[in-house]
Design a protein around this motif. Structure first.
Motif, PDB file in Angstrom:
ATOM      1  N   ASN A   1       8.411 -14.201  -5.459  1.00  0.00           N
ATOM      2  CA  ASN A   1       8.117 -13.581  -6.755  1.00  0.00           C
ATOM      3  C   ASN A   1       6.628 -13.279  -6.908  1.00  0.00           C
ATOM      4  N   GLU A   2       5.788 -14.219  -6.452  1.00  0.00           N
ATOM      5  CA  GLU A   2       4.347 -13.993  -6.529  1.00  0.00           C
ATOM      6  C   GLU A   2       3.933 -12.818  -5.656  1.00  0.00           C
ATOM      7  N   LEU A   3       4.555 -12.722  -4.481  1.00  0.00           N
ATOM      8  CA  LEU A   3       4.229 -11.630  -3.572  1.00  0.00           C
ATOM      9  C   LEU A   3       4.674 -10.287  -4.131  1.00  0.00           C
ATOM     10  N   THR A   4       5.893 -10.251  -4.687  1.00  0.00           N
ATOM     11  CA  THR A   4       6.386  -8.976  -5.222  1.00  0.00           C
ATOM     12  C   THR A   4       5.605  -8.531  -6.449  1.00  0.00           C
ATOM     13  N   GLY A   5       5.029  -9.470  -7.174  1.00  0.00           N
ATOM     14  CA  GLY A   5       4.246  -9.098  -8.342  1.00  0.00           C
ATOM     15  C   GLY A   5       2.784  -8.847  -8.058  1.00  0.00           C
ATOM     16  N   SER A   6       2.385  -8.939  -6.814  1.00  0.00           N
ATOM     17  CA  SER A   6       0.980  -8.747  -6.455  1.00  0.00           C
ATOM     18  C   SER A   6       0.611  -7.264  -6.490  1.00  0.00           C
ATOM     19  N   PRO A   7      -0.552  -6.897  -7.104  1.00  0.00           N
ATOM     20  CA  PRO A   7      -0.982  -5.483  -7.080  1.00  0.00           C
ATOM     21  C   PRO A   7      -1.256  -4.986  -5.665  1.00  0.00           C
TER      22      PRO A   7
ATOM     23  N   ALA B   1      -0.170  -1.328  -1.214  1.00  0.00           N
ATOM     24  CA  ALA B   1       0.288  -1.149   0.169  1.00  0.00           C
ATOM     25  C   ALA B   1       1.501  -0.239   0.224  1.00  0.00           C
ATOM     26  N   VAL B   2       2.400  -0.377  -0.752  1.00  0.00           N
ATOM     27  CA  VAL B   2       3.578   0.494  -0.789  1.00  0.00           C
ATOM     28  C   VAL B   2       3.162   1.942  -1.007  1.00  0.00           C
ATOM     29  N   MET B   3       2.170   2.148  -1.896  1.00  0.00           N
ATOM     30  CA  MET B   3       1.685   3.505  -2.123  1.00  0.00           C
ATOM     31  C   MET B   3       1.068   4.088  -0.863  1.00  0.00           C
ATOM     32  N   ARG B   4       0.269   3.265  -0.177  1.00  0.00           N
ATOM     33  CA  ARG B   4      -0.317   3.745   1.091  1.00  0.00           C
ATOM     34  C   ARG B   4       0.787   4.035   2.107  1.00  0.00           C
TER      35      ARG B   4
END
Length: 302
Positions: A161-167, A172-175
């Motif tokens: 959950n902490e990882l999925t909520g990380s900016p 990284a997904v946008m890149r």
């Protein structure tokens, strides 16, 4: 009257035979062979785990009998079984019988034979041993492990959950989306380039064929030249050249020596100077003759 009696007897016999055949057929479908001799024993269980009549009784994995009848004893709340065992089987005292459940849900009886010379009598009770069901075994073996794993699962889920909520993950997904788009563009350009290459390939192949043809012709010409060179009288030509060089060498030797007139002419400096003086004198004489022809030429008129 006698005929009627005979018909009734035949009908009765037919009905009896039909009932016997029906009973035998039903028992046969259950797996019971009425014509095979058997010994009968009893066993009582608190829970039969889905055991049914005609279920097999196995000893060391081999069928040695089957469940013939089952009845529920309401006074003890237990299930009493009548077991039909092979005639030749002698059950030692101390043997036990257990209900075994398979993964498919079917239950059988497992006869655990003891090592004893004293045998049970026909009609005796075989002691039963209760065994835990498959789900009970799974629960007892797995639940402690599951309890030990649950805290770790909770911590892992928290980390997830902490990882999925990380900016940073969103960036990284946008890149990754941008990289994917660039890859798609590169793939499209590569496809266009391959199409151009495919369209230009026939001309290139024609040029290659022409070059190959020219090379073949040049190779043929080289072969012809090589054949002509091989056919030339090189030995005699080289011998003639050697002879000519020898003659030139002799002529050069003579020219450099004083044994011949030409050698003297070329090598004697005084002869050259005398010849030069003679030419000069001849030139002055010719000049004087041109100026004073009467001195040298006398013209008489008669």
């Amino acid at each position: 009257m006698k005929t009627l009696f005979n018909k009734n007897v035949l009908i009765a016999l037919t009905v009896i035979v039909s009932l016997c055949l029906l009973y035998w057929g039903i028992e046969y479908l259950k797996g019971v062979n009425l014509f095979k001799p058997a010994n009968f024993y009893y066993a009582t269980f608190d829970n039969v785990n889905g055991l049914v009549s005609s279920a097999p009784v196995n000893a060391n994995g081999f069928p040695v009998g089957q469940v013939r009848e089952m009845e529920f004893d309401y006074s003890t709340n237990r299930v009493r079984l009548l077991l039909s065992m092979d005639k030749g089987l002698q059950i030692p005292q101390g043997s036990t019988i257990t209900v075994v459940s398979s993964l498919t849900g079917a239950s059988t009886l497992a006869l655990n034979l003891a090592e004893n010379d004293v045998k049970l009598k026909v009609g005796d009770e075989i002691p039963s041993v209760a065994t835990a069901g498959l789900m009970d075994k799974v629960g007892k073996s797995m639940l402690p492990k599951v309890d030990a794993i649950l805290p770790r699962v909770d911590s892992i889920m928290g980390n997830v959950n902490e990882l999925t909520g990380s900016p940073a993950l969103a960036a990284a997904v946008m890149r990754l989306d941008a990289i994917t788009a660039e890859l798609a563009t590169s793939a499209h350009q590569l496809s266009l380039l391959m199409n151009r290459l495919n369209s230009a390939m026939p001309g290139v192949m024609n040029n290659v064929d022409g070059i190959t043809t020219n090379l073949s012709g040049a190779a043929s010409n080289l072969n012809a030249i090589s054949a002509n060179v091989k056919a030339m009288p090189l030995d005699s030509t080289i011998a003639s050249l050697n002879a000519s060089l020898a003659n030139v060498q002799q002529l050069t030797t003579k020219l450099n020596g004083t044994d011949s007139s030409l050698g003297l002419l070329l090598n004697d400096k005084s002869l050259y100077q005398n010849a030069d003086h003679a030419v000069a004198s001849l030139d002055s004489l010719l000049t004087d003759i041109k100026k004073n022809p009467k001195r040298y030429i006398t013209i008489k008129v008669f």
